[in-house]
Design an enzyme around this catalytic site. Structure first.
Site, PDB file in Angstrom:
ATOM      1  N   HIS A  94       0.837  -1.198   0.000  1.00  0.00           N
ATOM      2  CA  HIS A  94       0.000   0.000   0.000  1.00  0.00           C
ATOM      3  C   HIS A  94       0.874   1.250   0.000  1.00  0.00           C
TER       4      HIS A  94
ATOM      5  N   ASP B 108       7.032  21.528 -26.785  1.00  0.00           N
ATOM      6  CA  ASP B 108       6.921  20.203 -26.176  1.00  0.00           C
ATOM      7  C   ASP B 108       7.930  20.156 -25.035  1.00  0.00           C
TER       8      ASP B 108
ATOM      9  N   TRP C 194       7.035   0.158   3.916  1.00  0.00           N
ATOM     10  CA  TRP C 194       7.539   0.907   2.751  1.00  0.00           C
ATOM     11  C   TRP C 194       8.895   1.525   3.061  1.00  0.00           C
TER      12      TRP C 194
ATOM     13  N   SER D 254      13.493   5.922 -13.990  1.00  0.00           N
ATOM     14  CA  SER D 254      12.385   6.642 -14.601  1.00  0.00           C
ATOM     15  C   SER D 254      12.235   8.035 -13.999  1.00  0.00           C
ATOM     16  N   SER D 255      12.284   8.102 -12.662  1.00  0.00           N
ATOM     17  CA  SER D 255      12.117   9.409 -12.018  1.00  0.00           C
ATOM     18  C   SER D 255      13.237  10.359 -12.382  1.00  0.00           C
TER      19      SER D 255
ATOM     20  N   HIS E  45      12.983  11.715   3.512  1.00  0.00           N
ATOM     21  CA  HIS E  45      12.356  12.960   3.903  1.00  0.00           C
ATOM     22  C   HIS E  45      12.147  13.895   2.721  1.00  0.00           C
TER      23      HIS E  45
ATOM     24  N   GLU F 208      11.664  13.059  -0.112  1.00  0.00           N
ATOM     25  CA  GLU F 208      10.583  12.419  -0.856  1.00  0.00           C
ATOM     26  C   GLU F 208       9.206  12.952  -0.438  1.00  0.00           C
TER      27      GLU F 208
ATOM     28  N   TYR G 183       8.464  15.819   0.541  1.00  0.00           N
ATOM     29  CA  TYR G 183       8.256  17.144  -0.064  1.00  0.00           C
ATOM     30  C   TYR G 183       8.151  17.044  -1.571  1.00  0.00           C
TER      31      TYR G 183
ATOM     32  N   SER H  41      -1.677  26.784  -5.743  1.00  0.00           N
ATOM     33  CA  SER H  41      -1.319  28.173  -6.019  1.00  0.00           C
ATOM     34  C   SER H  41      -1.836  28.637  -7.373  1.00  0.00           C
TER      35      SER H  41
ATOM     36  N   HIS I 188      14.661  13.050  11.893  1.00  0.00           N
ATOM     37  CA  HIS I 188      13.491  13.156  12.767  1.00  0.00           C
ATOM     38  C   HIS I 188      12.598  11.917  12.660  1.00  0.00           C
ATOM     39  N   HIS I 189      12.908  11.056  11.703  1.00  0.00           N
ATOM     40  CA  HIS I 189      12.190   9.783  11.648  1.00  0.00           C
ATOM     41  C   HIS I 189      12.831   8.747  12.553  1.00  0.00           C
TER      42      HIS I 189
ATOM     43  N   THR J 164       6.624  26.973   5.322  1.00  0.00           N
ATOM     44  CA  THR J 164       5.320  26.395   5.010  1.00  0.00           C
ATOM     45  C   THR J 164       4.212  27.334   5.468  1.00  0.00           C
TER      46      THR J 164
ATOM     47  N   LYS K 240       3.522  30.006   3.021  1.00  0.00           N
ATOM     48  CA  LYS K 240       2.653  29.582   1.923  1.00  0.00           C
ATOM     49  C   LYS K 240       1.182  29.647   2.331  1.00  0.00           C
TER      50      LYS K 240
ATOM     51  N   ARG L 246       1.502   1.374  14.850  1.00  0.00           N
ATOM     52  CA  ARG L 246       1.174   1.157  13.439  1.00  0.00           C
ATOM     53  C   ARG L 246       1.700  -0.199  12.993  1.00  0.00           C
TER      54      ARG L 246
HETATM   55  C1  HEA Z   1       0.138   9.244  -0.783  1.00  0.00           C
HETATM   56  C2  HEA Z   1       0.117   8.123  -0.270  1.00  0.00           C
HETATM   57  C3  HEA Z   1      -1.018   7.428   0.414  1.00  0.00           C
HETATM   58  C4  HEA Z   1      -2.373   7.445   0.152  1.00  0.00           C
HETATM   59  C5  HEA Z   1      -3.103   8.190  -0.932  1.00  0.00           C
HETATM   60  C6  HEA Z   1      -2.973   6.593   1.130  1.00  0.00           C
HETATM   61  C7  HEA Z   1      -4.347   6.323   1.195  1.00  0.00           C
HETATM   62  C8  HEA Z   1      -4.950   5.568   2.186  1.00  0.00           C
HETATM   63  N1  HEA Z   1      -4.323   4.924   3.231  1.00  0.00           N
HETATM   64 FE1  HEA Z   1      -2.323   4.834   3.537  1.00  0.00          FE
HETATM   65  N2  HEA Z   1      -0.324   4.751   3.831  1.00  0.00           N
HETATM   66  C9  HEA Z   1       0.633   5.390   3.100  1.00  0.00           C
HETATM   67  C10 HEA Z   1       0.429   6.268   2.067  1.00  0.00           C
HETATM   68  C11 HEA Z   1      -0.819   6.558   1.533  1.00  0.00           C
HETATM   69  N3  HEA Z   1      -2.008   6.065   1.953  1.00  0.00           N
HETATM   70  C12 HEA Z   1       1.937   5.039   3.571  1.00  0.00           C
HETATM   71  C13 HEA Z   1       3.254   5.552   3.022  1.00  0.00           C
HETATM   72  C14 HEA Z   1       1.737   4.159   4.635  1.00  0.00           C
HETATM   73  C15 HEA Z   1       2.805   3.504   5.506  1.00  0.00           C
HETATM   74  C16 HEA Z   1       3.066   2.127   5.037  1.00  0.00           C
HETATM   75  C17 HEA Z   1       3.966   1.425   5.975  1.00  0.00           C
HETATM   76  O1  HEA Z   1       3.713   1.433   7.191  1.00  0.00           O
HETATM   77  O2  HEA Z   1       4.958   0.870   5.502  1.00  0.00           O
HETATM   78  C18 HEA Z   1       0.301   4.004   4.776  1.00  0.00           C
HETATM   79  C19 HEA Z   1      -0.299   3.214   5.753  1.00  0.00           C
HETATM   80  C20 HEA Z   1      -1.656   3.134   5.963  1.00  0.00           C
HETATM   81  C21 HEA Z   1      -2.271   2.516   7.082  1.00  0.00           C
HETATM   82  C22 HEA Z   1      -1.527   1.906   8.263  1.00  0.00           C
HETATM   83  C23 HEA Z   1      -1.248   0.488   7.993  1.00  0.00           C
HETATM   84  C24 HEA Z   1      -0.461  -0.123   9.078  1.00  0.00           C
HETATM   85  O3  HEA Z   1       0.230   0.582   9.818  1.00  0.00           O
HETATM   86  O4  HEA Z   1      -0.529  -1.352   9.174  1.00  0.00           O
HETATM   87  C25 HEA Z   1      -3.628   2.614   6.923  1.00  0.00           C
HETATM   88  C26 HEA Z   1      -4.629   2.115   7.871  1.00  0.00           C
HETATM   89  O5  HEA Z   1      -5.669   2.555   7.955  1.00  0.00           O
HETATM   90  C27 HEA Z   1      -3.851   3.313   5.685  1.00  0.00           C
HETATM   91  C28 HEA Z   1      -5.091   3.620   5.154  1.00  0.00           C
HETATM   92  C29 HEA Z   1      -5.280   4.339   3.971  1.00  0.00           C
HETATM   93  C30 HEA Z   1      -6.587   4.598   3.393  1.00  0.00           C
HETATM   94  C31 HEA Z   1      -7.900   4.116   3.930  1.00  0.00           C
HETATM   95  C32 HEA Z   1      -6.360   5.348   2.267  1.00  0.00           C
HETATM   96  C33 HEA Z   1      -7.424   5.850   1.309  1.00  0.00           C
HETATM   97  O6  HEA Z   1      -7.200   7.212   1.094  1.00  0.00           O
HETATM   98  C34 HEA Z   1      -7.421   5.103   0.009  1.00  0.00           C
HETATM   99  C35 HEA Z   1      -8.603   5.500  -0.848  1.00  0.00           C
HETATM  100  C36 HEA Z   1      -8.634   4.885  -2.205  1.00  0.00           C
HETATM  101  C37 HEA Z   1      -9.346   3.809  -2.565  1.00  0.00           C
HETATM  102  C38 HEA Z   1     -10.132   3.052  -1.588  1.00  0.00           C
HETATM  103  C39 HEA Z   1      -9.315   3.267  -3.966  1.00  0.00           C
HETATM  104  C40 HEA Z   1     -10.597   3.381  -4.728  1.00  0.00           C
HETATM  105  C41 HEA Z   1     -11.567   2.281  -4.571  1.00  0.00           C
HETATM  106  C42 HEA Z   1     -11.450   0.983  -4.983  1.00  0.00           C
HETATM  107  C43 HEA Z   1     -10.215   0.389  -5.537  1.00  0.00           C
HETATM  108  C44 HEA Z   1     -12.548   0.046  -4.884  1.00  0.00           C
HETATM  109  C45 HEA Z   1     -12.634  -0.692  -3.624  1.00  0.00           C
HETATM  110  C46 HEA Z   1     -13.284   0.201  -2.619  1.00  0.00           C
HETATM  111  C47 HEA Z   1     -14.062  -0.192  -1.606  1.00  0.00           C
HETATM  112  C48 HEA Z   1     -14.290  -1.626  -1.277  1.00  0.00           C
HETATM  113  C49 HEA Z   1     -14.740   0.848  -0.768  1.00  0.00           C
HETATM  114  N4  HEA Z   1      -2.647   3.615   5.116  1.00  0.00           N
HETATM  115  C1  HEA Z   2       3.402  15.087   2.030  1.00  0.00           C
HETATM  116  C2  HEA Z   2       4.111  14.585   2.893  1.00  0.00           C
HETATM  117  C3  HEA Z   2       4.539  15.166   4.212  1.00  0.00           C
HETATM  118  C4  HEA Z   2       4.657  16.475   4.621  1.00  0.00           C
HETATM  119  C5  HEA Z   2       4.404  17.731   3.840  1.00  0.00           C
HETATM  120  C6  HEA Z   2       5.124  16.419   5.981  1.00  0.00           C
HETATM  121  C7  HEA Z   2       5.369  17.554   6.742  1.00  0.00           C
HETATM  122  C8  HEA Z   2       5.972  17.528   7.997  1.00  0.00           C
HETATM  123  N1  HEA Z   2       6.285  16.412   8.728  1.00  0.00           N
HETATM  124 FE1  HEA Z   2       5.884  14.490   8.197  1.00  0.00          FE
HETATM  125  N2  HEA Z   2       5.768  12.585   7.550  1.00  0.00           N
HETATM  126  C9  HEA Z   2       5.334  12.165   6.342  1.00  0.00           C
HETATM  127  C10 HEA Z   2       4.917  12.957   5.293  1.00  0.00           C
HETATM  128  C11 HEA Z   2       4.924  14.346   5.330  1.00  0.00           C
HETATM  129  N3  HEA Z   2       5.262  15.127   6.387  1.00  0.00           N
HETATM  130  C12 HEA Z   2       5.358  10.730   6.255  1.00  0.00           C
HETATM  131  C13 HEA Z   2       4.975   9.884   5.059  1.00  0.00           C
HETATM  132  C14 HEA Z   2       5.822  10.278   7.489  1.00  0.00           C
HETATM  133  C15 HEA Z   2       5.984   8.845   7.991  1.00  0.00           C
HETATM  134  C16 HEA Z   2       6.967   8.037   7.270  1.00  0.00           C
HETATM  135  C17 HEA Z   2       6.970   6.646   7.808  1.00  0.00           C
HETATM  136  O1  HEA Z   2       7.543   6.428   8.891  1.00  0.00           O
HETATM  137  O2  HEA Z   2       6.365   5.768   7.171  1.00  0.00           O
HETATM  138  C18 HEA Z   2       6.085  11.473   8.277  1.00  0.00           C
HETATM  139  C19 HEA Z   2       6.595  11.439   9.554  1.00  0.00           C
HETATM  140  C20 HEA Z   2       7.043  12.556  10.241  1.00  0.00           C
HETATM  141  C21 HEA Z   2       7.847  12.502  11.416  1.00  0.00           C
HETATM  142  C22 HEA Z   2       8.381  11.238  12.091  1.00  0.00           C
HETATM  143  C23 HEA Z   2       7.374  10.699  13.037  1.00  0.00           C
HETATM  144  C24 HEA Z   2       7.777   9.403  13.590  1.00  0.00           C
HETATM  145  O3  HEA Z   2       7.891   8.422  12.838  1.00  0.00           O
HETATM  146  O4  HEA Z   2       7.975   9.350  14.804  1.00  0.00           O
HETATM  147  C25 HEA Z   2       8.074  13.799  11.799  1.00  0.00           C
HETATM  148  C26 HEA Z   2       8.877  14.195  12.978  1.00  0.00           C
HETATM  149  O5  HEA Z   2       9.377  15.218  13.075  1.00  0.00           O
HETATM  150  C27 HEA Z   2       7.416  14.650  10.825  1.00  0.00           C
HETATM  151  C28 HEA Z   2       7.422  16.039  10.857  1.00  0.00           C
HETATM  152  C29 HEA Z   2       6.898  16.838   9.848  1.00  0.00           C
HETATM  153  C30 HEA Z   2       6.968  18.291   9.877  1.00  0.00           C
HETATM  154  C31 HEA Z   2       7.533  19.145  10.966  1.00  0.00           C
HETATM  155  C32 HEA Z   2       6.391  18.711   8.708  1.00  0.00           C
HETATM  156  C33 HEA Z   2       6.267  20.160   8.259  1.00  0.00           C
HETATM  157  O6  HEA Z   2       6.649  20.303   6.922  1.00  0.00           O
HETATM  158  C34 HEA Z   2       4.892  20.719   8.457  1.00  0.00           C
HETATM  159  C35 HEA Z   2       4.893  22.210   8.316  1.00  0.00           C
HETATM  160  C36 HEA Z   2       3.513  22.819   8.289  1.00  0.00           C
HETATM  161  C37 HEA Z   2       2.890  23.482   9.288  1.00  0.00           C
HETATM  162  C38 HEA Z   2       3.512  23.622  10.632  1.00  0.00           C
HETATM  163  C39 HEA Z   2       1.509  24.045   9.122  1.00  0.00           C
HETATM  164  C40 HEA Z   2       1.417  25.408   8.498  1.00  0.00           C
HETATM  165  C41 HEA Z   2       2.176  26.457   9.200  1.00  0.00           C
HETATM  166  C42 HEA Z   2       1.636  27.553   9.767  1.00  0.00           C
HETATM  167  C43 HEA Z   2       0.189  27.826   9.719  1.00  0.00           C
HETATM  168  C44 HEA Z   2       2.579  28.535  10.358  1.00  0.00           C
HETATM  169  C45 HEA Z   2       2.501  28.782  11.808  1.00  0.00           C
HETATM  170  C46 HEA Z   2       2.708  27.592  12.613  1.00  0.00           C
HETATM  171  C47 HEA Z   2       3.509  27.478  13.698  1.00  0.00           C
HETATM  172  C48 HEA Z   2       4.610  28.413  14.042  1.00  0.00           C
HETATM  173  C49 HEA Z   2       3.263  26.347  14.627  1.00  0.00           C
HETATM  174  N4  HEA Z   2       6.790  13.870   9.891  1.00  0.00           N
HETATM  175 CU   LIG Z   3      10.344  13.632   7.382  1.00  0.00          CU
END
Ligand code: HEA
Ligand code: HEA
Ligand SMILES: [Cu+2]
Ligand code: CUA
Lengths: 381, 313, 517
Positions: C67, C96, C132, C160-161, C244, C246, C248, C259, C293-294, C319, C322, C441
């Protein structure tokens, strides 16, 4: 269109508000908790405090930002006759909303730093305990005390697979909990035996990864006796959800008694090694050990999972000379998930499980493997 | 089909899909190769890739010869090559980063002498306990001649350190030290390729071909020396991929560098052959320039290697 | 010169046209979104109640892993590359992409990569089951054999990327119409160049990480084995140096989309254009120096933790800039709330909410409690689903008329929005509570105290999944029988070159470069 959107929005709001209430009506039994526990140690309290500070700061900023946004959405709608202005730059506000958040962050950083210092203050403990993560159980070793044991899930598989009703402590119970005394600073030295695990006790504010080959440390001191339950929080394979942490905090006197009991047990055990065991005794004990320690991989029926875990039923090693079989248990199979059980199982248990495997599920070698055989094997190495 | 803006947008082409198929086959084939030992699929993929690449670059060269490529398109190629080299730099950064991390942090940590700050320096302190309880007897050292496994488990160890390392052997044996020769060869080849470049710009084709040929020869010579070094390591020094982290980092860094030298040499060789056929002009020489940039990049990586893998040990 | 597309399937297989390739990317990513979403549905169905009902724990782990991988690499990234392909040449007045054939290659690698990746599920021993983030040694010594297929799939995905990104950088640097200076480029273009730069910088590092795994598994090296002098934690450093940035990479193009849309429906130019550009660059820069921070619980020395904590907190500043700029753009505008705008507004609110939880996570002492619980899962679904997916959906509604010359049905769009919005919040809001209350999780099963919220969350997830099927339906209905529109400027307030060409956008545009004043 807009009217409908508004109506929808209102119904959404009411839904969100009513959700927690609806939830609480659904199940009265389990105490539901929404927030982080305050816990029973200095560290958990510090984590809770900084968590609350952060949450309130974010809430206040959120209310301000979203409040303004909703106001704009209401007041400057085209349907209300709003006409767009054309400004698109203002250095002063840009500076303002760069500098103000920076200041807020600096203010946040202060308590965040002191809280972290607490987490790291592992110096000068009263008791050292080595915690080792195994696939899928924990081993606790009281350094300097000669006490060491395994702690694994005691919830029966039948409850997991819905063949029996789930007990009150479903997935929160273990064979032997870790026991520590009140009021003493306990340092945990945490490591892993196979893959990375993570040892978490929320009420202690302790979560440290158990990395194989390296130690990490954490500490706890509490004045509240009780039973505290935690979890393994690093994905460690298929049993990840099935290796809870249970810690029992006892009054000091009770703790000392417990410790003495543990030591006596060890001494008593030494005697049983020499004893001749009957085939029936070994089968009973072997089945117990097998179900607890081996069936997770090799499956209860000994058929394994093709491609991942070999079948023991009919396996040449299981049916061959007992030394080979004992050897696999003592050394494990390097480079596979078949670990060494030398540290986890006693000689009696190893003998029993080997005997069991040689004589269960249609395997019938018929001989008897004694604990002394295991002892001899170990010494011959 | 030239567009009115003059930027050549090629007609649809079968090459990309075939190339993707080739890559897919190679990826799948490489995996089944390590899993089951059969390399058929991989080889088929490699052949497909080879043919596609040949055809693809021939096409590009033809287009260029026909004058389809205007300056703007050529600039796209330049940008493409430079950013590709940047991505290669980052690939090496991962391995250098691993080396630095292991040397600066892991190694002292395993040796138990990283106690600082909040620690109390007792045998049950996390910093010291690594050494006391997990890897007794392991001493911080670089190169790692005795692995933690060996220190703790003696003969039963799975990872056995090398007998000898590739580090600087002392001034008296300086001249027998292969890495030094490698460095000299590679550094001078960067110089020779530059001379070739200047010659081409001045339209001195003969000199261009001579110096380019010399560069190719030096690249090949470097590779020979490297093979020699590896044979030496495996046969006489007990230094292998399996001999712990020193062997690991040594072979991975020098190995990937060697692979890039191979690629660079092939690119230069192709440029040389094209030069013989009369390709390249004093103001239009992207194919050659790309190879030359790549060569300089490979050279810079070597300097890093020489310092951090061989000298500072 | 007025050259239409080729006939038949060959048009799609061999195309060098940025619009065709963009379309391919978009459909491919949508297919992957459904696949990844299907895996999520399996996860949520199993977690509906405590106990193992539908699948075995080992298969659950494969579902979680696949997933995450499919969503991140198969759905979100290609979706935005698709938008980039379609829109960047239109927005900067280029005929293009700079390197059209390589563009097609970048796309066609993906079906192969994901075919290999999904095929692992059917292999003996099962597919990737190590999350993942594939931490060693679970992903090396203890992994099923299929991990080797996973490794090579990642390799070609990376290729590819990298090629795709180089193409985007070259296009933006080299193909802008006369007068289109850097500081006149639409913000979507800006966010994409910066994203492309991030990709070129970190995909090779990911390639390095999987290569080290490959060596450890098959060739006896000891990168991630302390016995040989390596360290399992080394893997995490290398992975998160990629991982990380990634996240962004996932969100910056989404910022770009929003925007574009907010000014359109505010009928007012984007507020603080230049500070938006600088903020994007600042976020990209910071993303390189906060990776650990992860890893707050791996036992780094305290100095390291403090540094990574402070650096991470800093990201809130750009952020925030923005967010404030978007809201100020709306301020004193003339707002209407068509579907793209609804999704964009929801994006701003929910993303900010997810940003706040991110900021909480960045506090190392509190992360001791949050780490690897559902609080983290909730955080990243707020930023990735309500962030990237919402903005992607907004982009589809916004540009669909331009792409196919037909208008979607506004009522259906709005209904889909509300189902998605409500479903999303029911699915993921409770996960905050679950995490704080202690549910880790990647758990296939959980104690009884977590039962209620899991059930709520699963119901929400099914609703949200339903919304995605509605989106699919809306798109197909629009393409096949939506009301035809030929206005160059679909939206009253829209600005930019893409709204000057005919609708639907002709196969070749800007063969003669437009003059930008
Ligand atoms: C951008 C990335 C992205 C997106 C879009 C989503 C979308 C969703 N994610 Fe997740 N998710 C991740 C990135 C993302 N996720 C990542 C990185 C992890 C961590 C993995 C890891 O721990 O290694 C994670 C983990 C994660 C967990 C934790 C699993 C675990 O820790 O064991 C869960 C649990 O609820 C979850 C739920 C969902 C759900 C309900 C959606 C929904 O938004 C999905 C909605 C879309 C559909 C449902 C598809 C359309 C419908 C069909 C195909 C038909 C079938 C539909 C029905 C039967 C209703 N995701
Ligand atoms: C689109 C993807 C995305 C984005 C944009 C972010 C944004 C941020 N993330 Fe997140 N993060 C993930 C995707 C993302 N993250 C994923 C996938 C994981 C889990 C990976 C895994 O383990 O599987 C993760 C996990 C993760 C962790 C690790 C948690 C853990 O495993 O224990 C942390 C810890 O610092 C973190 C921090 C942040 C912070 C500080 C931001 C900041 O960029 C947020 C900044 C934004 C704001 C703060 C809001 C707007 C600001 C204002 C309105 C200004 C005023 C506010 C103040 C002064 C408070 N993220
Ligand atoms: Cu991070
Ligand atoms: Cu042990 Cu998870």
């Amino acid at each position: 269109m807009l009217k409908r959107a508004q109506a929808l929005f209102l119904s959404l709001l009411s839904l969100v508000v009513s959700l927690p209430l609806a939830g609480s009506a659904a199940a009265e039994s389990a105490a539901r908790q929404l927030n982080m526990p305050q816990g029973v140690t200095e560290v958990s309290q510090a984590a809770y405090d900084i968590h609350m500070i952060m949450m309130w700061i974010c809430t206040v900023i959120g209310v301000g930002v979203f409040g303004f946004m909703f106001y704009v959405m209401y007041a400057h709608r085209k349907s209300r006759g709003a006409v767009a202005e054309n400004f698109h730059e203002n250095l002063t506000v840009e500076l303002l909303w760069t500098i103000v958040p920076t200041i807020i962050l600096i203010v946040m950083a202060v308590p965040a730093t002191t809280a972290l210092m607490k987490v790291y203050d592992t110096q000068n403990p009263d008791i050292d305990i080595k915690v080792t993560g195994y696939q899928w159980k924990w081993q606790y070793e009281y350094i300097g005390e000669d006490v060491k044991f395994m702690s694994e899930l005691s919830t029966p598989l039948d409850e997991v697979y819905g063949r029996a009703p789930k007990g009150e402590h479903y997935l929160r119970e273990v064979t032997q909990p870790l026991v520590i005394p009140v009021g003493k600073k306990v340092r945990f030295l945490i490591t892993g035996n196979d893959v990375i695990h993570s040892w978490w006790v929320p009420d202690f504010g302790v979560k440290r990864d158990a990395v194989p080959g390296l130690f990490t440390s954490a500490w706890a001191r509490t004045d509240k006796p009780g039973i505290y339950v935690g979890e393994c929080t690093e994905l460690c394979g298929m049993g990840h959800a099935f290796m809870p942490v249970v810690v029992e905090v006892k009054e000091e006197a009770d703790y000392n008694e417990w410790l003495a009991g543990k030591k006596a047990e060890a001494a008593e055990y030494a005697q049983t090694i020499g004893k001749q065991w009957s085939a029936e005794e070994l089968m009973v004990r072997g089945e117990e050990v097998y179900d607890r320690s081996c069936s997770g991989c090799h499956q209860p029926d000994g058929n394994g999972i093709p491609g991942v875990f070999p079948a023991l039923k009919g396996s040449p090693i299981a049916l061959g000379p007992p030394e080979g079989h004992i050897g696999v248990l003592i050394h494990g199979v390097p480079g596979s998930s078949m670990q060494s059980f030398a540290d986890q199982l006693s000689e009696v248990d190893i003998a029993a499980v080997v005997h069991y495997e040689r004589n269960a599920w249609g395997n019938d070698v018929g001989d008897v493997v004694q604990p002394v055989d295991v002892l001899n094997y170990k010494q011959s190495q | 089909m030239a567009t009115e803006s003059g930027y050549y947008v090629p007609e649809s082409s079968k090459l990309p899909l075939i190339a993707a198929t080739g890559m897919g086959l190679m990826a799948y084939g490489a995996a089944s190769w390590v899993v089951s030992g059969s390399n058929t699929v991989f080889l088929i993929g490699a052949v497909v890739m080879f043919c596609v690449m040949y055809k693809w670059w021939s096409t590009v060269i033809d287009e260029n010869m026909q004058g389809l490529a205007n300056d703007q398109l050529k600039h796209s190629y330049v940008l493409g090559m430079l950013w590709f080299i940047f991505s290669e730099v980052m690939f090496f950064a991962a391995f250098f980063g691993a080396l630095f991390y292991v040397r600066a942090i892991v190694n002292p940590w395993l040796g138990g002498d990283a106690a600082f700050g909040m620690f109390d320096n007792t045998p049950t302190d996390a910093a010291v306990a690594n050494n006391v309880h997990l890897w007794p007897g392991y001493e911080t050292q670089w190169p790692v001649m005795v692995t933690p496994d060996q220190a703790a488990n003696g003969d039963a160890a799975q990872f056995v350190g090398p007998d000898q390392s590739m580090s600087f052997p002392g001034w008296d044996r300086l001249l027998q030290w292969l890495p030094l020769w490698n460095t000299l060869v590679l550094l001078s080849s960067s110089f020779t390729v530059h001379v070739a470049h200047t010659a081409l710009k001045n339209n001195n084709r003969k000199k261009f071909l001579q110096w380019l040929g010399l560069t190719v020869a030096m690249g090949a010579f470097f590779l020979v020396l490297q093979v020699e070094e590896y044979v030496e390591a495996y046969q006489h020094m007990g230094l292998t991929l399996e001999s712990g982290i020193y062997g690991t980092t040594f072979f991975m860094l020098t190995g990937f560098h060697g692979a890039h030298v191979t690629l660079g040499t092939i690119m230069l060789l192709i440029a040389f052959l094209r030069g013989l056929k009369g390709h390249f002009k004093s103001d239009d020489q992207f194919g050659f320039e790309a190879a030359a940039w790549y060569w300089h990049f490979v050279d810079v990586v070597w300097v890093g290697l020489f310092i951090f893998v061989y000298v500072l040990a | 010169m007025a050259h239409g597309p080729a006939k038949g399937i060959g048009r799609w297989l061999f195309t060098t046209n940025h619009k065709d390739i963009g379309t391919l990317y978009l459909w491919f990513s949508f297919a992957m979104f459904l696949l990844g979403g299907f895996f999520a549905m399996v996860i949520r169905a199993e977690l509906f109640q405590p106990g193992m009902q539908l699948i075995k724990p080992e298969f659950f782990n494969q579902m979680t892993t696949m997933h995450g991988l499919v969503m991140v690499f198969g759905a979100i990234m290609p979706a935005f590359v698709g938008l980039a392909n379609w829109m960047i040449p239109l927005m900067i007045g280029a005929p293009d992409m700079a390197l059209p054939r390589m563009n097609n290659l970048s796309f066609w690698i993906l079906p192969f990569a994901f075919a290999i990746l999904t095929s692992t599920l059917f292999m003996e021993g099962g597919g990737p089951n190590f999350g993942w983030t594939f931490y060693a040694p679970l992903s090396t010594t203890y992994a099923p054999e299929s991990v080797n297929y996973f490794i090579f799939a990642i390799h070609i995905m990376g290729a590819s990327s990298i090629m795709g990104s180089i193409n985007i950088i070259a296009t933006v640097m080299n193909m802008r119409a006369p007068g289109m200076t850097y500081m006149k480029m639409p913000l979507f273009v800006w966010t994409w160049v910066i994203t492309a730069f991030l990709l070129v910088a970190v995909m090779p590092v990911l390639a390095g990480a999987v290569t080290m795994m490959l060596m450890d598994i098959n060739f006896g090296t000891s990168f991630f084995n302390a016995a040989g002098g390596g360290d399992p934690v080394l893997f995490q450093h290398v992975f998160w140096f990629f991982g990380h940035p990634e996240v962004y990479i996932i969100i910056l193009p989404a910022f770009g989309v929003v925007s574009q849309i907010i000014p359109t429906f505010s009928r007012k130019p984007l507020f603080g254009y230049s500070s938006m550009v600088y903020a994007t660059a600042a976020i990209a820069f910071l993303s390189f120096i906060v990776w650990a921070h992860h890893m707050f619980t791996v036992g780094m020395p305290i100095a390291g933790e403090l540094y990574f904590m402070y650096a991470t907190m800093l990201i809130a500043v750009p952020t925030g800039v923005k967010v404030f700029n978007w809201i100020t753009t709306m301020y004193k505008g003339s707002l209407t709330f068509e579907t793209p705008m609804l999704f964009s507004i929801a994006f701003v609110i929910l993303f900010t909410f997810g940003g706040f939880t991110g900021l909480m996570l960045s506090v190392a002492a509190a992360d001791t409690q949050y780490h690897d619980t559902y609080f983290v899962v909730a955080h990243f679904h707020y930023v990735m689903v309500a962030g990237a997916v919402f903005s992607g959906t907004a982009a589809i509604y916004y540009w669909l008329p331009k792409w196919c010359g037909r208008m979607y049905n506004e009522t259906m769009g709005q209904v889909q929005f509300w189902v998605a919005f409500i479903g999303f919040n029911i699915a993921f809001m409770p996960q905050h509570f679950l995490g704080l209350a202690g549910m880790p999780r990647r758990y296939a099963d959980y104690g009884l105290q977590f039962a209620d919220w899991n059930m709520v969350s699963s119901i929400g997830a099914f609703i949200y999944g339903g919304a995605q099927l509605m989106l699919l339906y809306n798109v197909i209905v629009t393409i096949r029988s939506g009301a035809p529109t030929s206005e160059a400027k679909t939206w009253e307030g829209a600005e930019g070159l893409e709204w000057t060409v005919a609708t639907p956008a002709p196969y070749h545009t800007f063969s003669t470069a437009p003059e930008v004043k």
